[in-house]
Scaffold this motif. Structure first.
Motif, PDB file in Angstrom:
ATOM      1  N   ASN A 184      44.326  74.980  -9.499  1.00  0.00           N
ATOM      2  CA  ASN A 184      45.473  74.732  -8.370  1.00  0.00           C
ATOM      3  C   ASN A 184      45.930  75.985  -7.474  1.00  0.00           C
ATOM      4  N   ASP A 185      46.408  75.471  -6.324  1.00  0.00           N
ATOM      5  CA  ASP A 185      46.802  76.681  -5.429  1.00  0.00           C
ATOM      6  C   ASP A 185      47.366  77.740  -5.978  1.00  0.00           C
ATOM      7  N   ASN A 186      48.610  77.470  -6.724  1.00  0.00           N
ATOM      8  CA  ASN A 186      49.493  78.601  -7.088  1.00  0.00           C
ATOM      9  C   ASN A 186      48.675  79.582  -8.231  1.00  0.00           C
ATOM     10  N   GLU A 187      47.462  79.087  -8.967  1.00  0.00           N
ATOM     11  CA  GLU A 187      46.812  79.763  -9.775  1.00  0.00           C
ATOM     12  C   GLU A 187      45.812  80.633  -9.147  1.00  0.00           C
ATOM     13  N   ARG A 188      45.824  80.424  -7.695  1.00  0.00           N
ATOM     14  CA  ARG A 188      44.893  81.348  -7.013  1.00  0.00           C
ATOM     15  C   ARG A 188      45.729  82.565  -6.581  1.00  0.00           C
ATOM     16  N   LEU A 189      46.976  82.449  -6.585  1.00  0.00           N
ATOM     17  CA  LEU A 189      47.793  83.703  -6.157  1.00  0.00           C
ATOM     18  C   LEU A 189      48.012  84.806  -6.955  1.00  0.00           C
ATOM     19  N   ALA A 190      47.973  84.504  -8.252  1.00  0.00           N
ATOM     20  CA  ALA A 190      48.335  85.593  -9.098  1.00  0.00           C
ATOM     21  C   ALA A 190      47.369  85.607 -10.629  1.00  0.00           C
ATOM     22  N   LYS A 191      47.230  86.478 -11.206  1.00  0.00           N
ATOM     23  CA  LYS A 191      46.463  86.499 -12.701  1.00  0.00           C
ATOM     24  C   LYS A 191      47.326  86.132 -13.621  1.00  0.00           C
ATOM     25  N   GLN A 192      47.135  85.204 -14.716  1.00  0.00           N
ATOM     26  CA  GLN A 192      47.603  84.803 -15.702  1.00  0.00           C
ATOM     27  C   GLN A 192      46.950  85.161 -16.897  1.00  0.00           C
ATOM     28  N   PHE A 193      47.593  85.375 -18.322  1.00  0.00           N
ATOM     29  CA  PHE A 193      47.193  85.559 -19.533  1.00  0.00           C
ATOM     30  C   PHE A 193      46.048  84.582 -19.838  1.00  0.00           C
ATOM     31  N   VAL A 194      44.834  85.045 -20.362  1.00  0.00           N
ATOM     32  CA  VAL A 194      43.718  84.368 -20.913  1.00  0.00           C
ATOM     33  C   VAL A 194      43.667  84.836 -22.103  1.00  0.00           C
ATOM     34  N   VAL A 195      43.725  84.055 -23.344  1.00  0.00           N
ATOM     35  CA  VAL A 195      43.406  84.610 -24.606  1.00  0.00           C
ATOM     36  C   VAL A 195      42.092  84.346 -25.200  1.00  0.00           C
ATOM     37  N   ALA A 196      41.229  85.374 -25.287  1.00  0.00           N
ATOM     38  CA  ALA A 196      39.631  85.080 -25.500  1.00  0.00           C
ATOM     39  C   ALA A 196      39.374  85.572 -27.090  1.00  0.00           C
TER      40      ALA A 196
END
Length: 263
Positions: free
Chosen positions: A159-171
């Motif tokens: 999504n366009d908004n997801e390209r604007l900032a990082k978000q937490f991914v739990v790996a």
């Protein structure tokens, strides 16, 4: 935090182990089991700490599961232990603590793992299937290292908004077939965290494949490793806890994928 899950007996390691789930074919649906979960102690020589320092006291949790080939017939009929078809969980707990204490007193210690900087902990699981009859002969065994639930800010999403900032991914990174005796979990964690921080994939599927390749081609890898990357994206679906994507790979599967992509 250390979470060590181990079998009751030591077992030889003559050949590379299979992935832990494959042992289920040798011992399907055991009719009876005894568990001891998260028995807490402190160890000083259980590998290096999260900053790769040796000789630091660290909390450790020991768990064990003993699965039986037959049910608790004698124990159930007599309402007593000692019939040979079960194991006293108090005795099992004492044996685990005694074994950990002997390990900690041994200057050759270092086979177990310790804390994590960005994750919930590090886990080593040892599993074995023994012949029926009490001979002690091992039919199959497995060993895995897990770096649990690394929370890393990552640029990922379509999504366009997801390209604007990082978000937490739990790996969570699981290495099946892990037989190295030296501590490398801090290096594996640092490798995965750096790869996630520097990545910009649109899909978790692509990110997982990239992380698996980084682990499998690192200088610490062993040919028999099978790597599973489990990724959670907590902010992606508001009405769910999180979507989860898992990627499992070996060196052989990486080579096949690269060959298919090049053709």
């Amino acid at each position: 935090m250390v979470i060590l899950t181990s079998s009751m007996k030591e077992h030889p390691q003559p050949t590379p182990p299979p992935p832990t789930p494959n042992l289920a074919a040798l011992a399907p649906s055991p009719p009876a089991t005894v568990h001891v979960r998260n028995l807490t102690t402190t160890l000083t020589r259980a590998g290096h700490d999260a900053w790769n320092r040796a000789g630091k006291a660290q909390p450790c949790q020991l768990s064990a599961t003993v699965a039986f080939a037959s049910g608790f017939d004698a124990a159930a009929a007599t309402d007593a232990l000692g019939g040979g078809d079960t194991v006293h969980y108090g005795t099992l707990s004492k044996a685990l603590l005694a074994r950990a204490a002997r390990f900690d007193a041994d200057e050759c210690g270092g086979k177990d793992r310790s804390a994590s900087l960005l994750g919930e902990g590090v886990k080593v699981t040892g599993s074995a299937v023994f012949e029926e009859g009490g001979s002690g002969k091992v039919e199959g065994w497995a060993r895995a290292l897990e770096v649990s639930r690394l929370r890393v800010p990552t640029l990922v999403g379509v999504n366009d908004n997801e390209r604007l900032a990082k978000q937490f991914v739990v790996a969570t990174v699981t290495v099946e077939g892990f037989t190295r005796q030296e501590d490398v979990y801090t290096e594996i964690e640092a490798l995965v965290v750096k790869a996630m921080e520097e990545s910009s994939f649109e899909t978790l599927e692509a990110l997982g494949a990239h992380l698996a390749e980084r682990v499998l081609t690192s200088k610490w890898h062993q040919d028999e490793w099978q790597v599973c990357i489990k990724m959670e994206k907590p902010t992606a679906v508001p009405m769910a806890d999180c979507p989860i994507v898992e990627v499992r790979a070996t060196l052989a599967s990486l080579k096949r994928a690269k060959a298919a992509g090049a053709s």
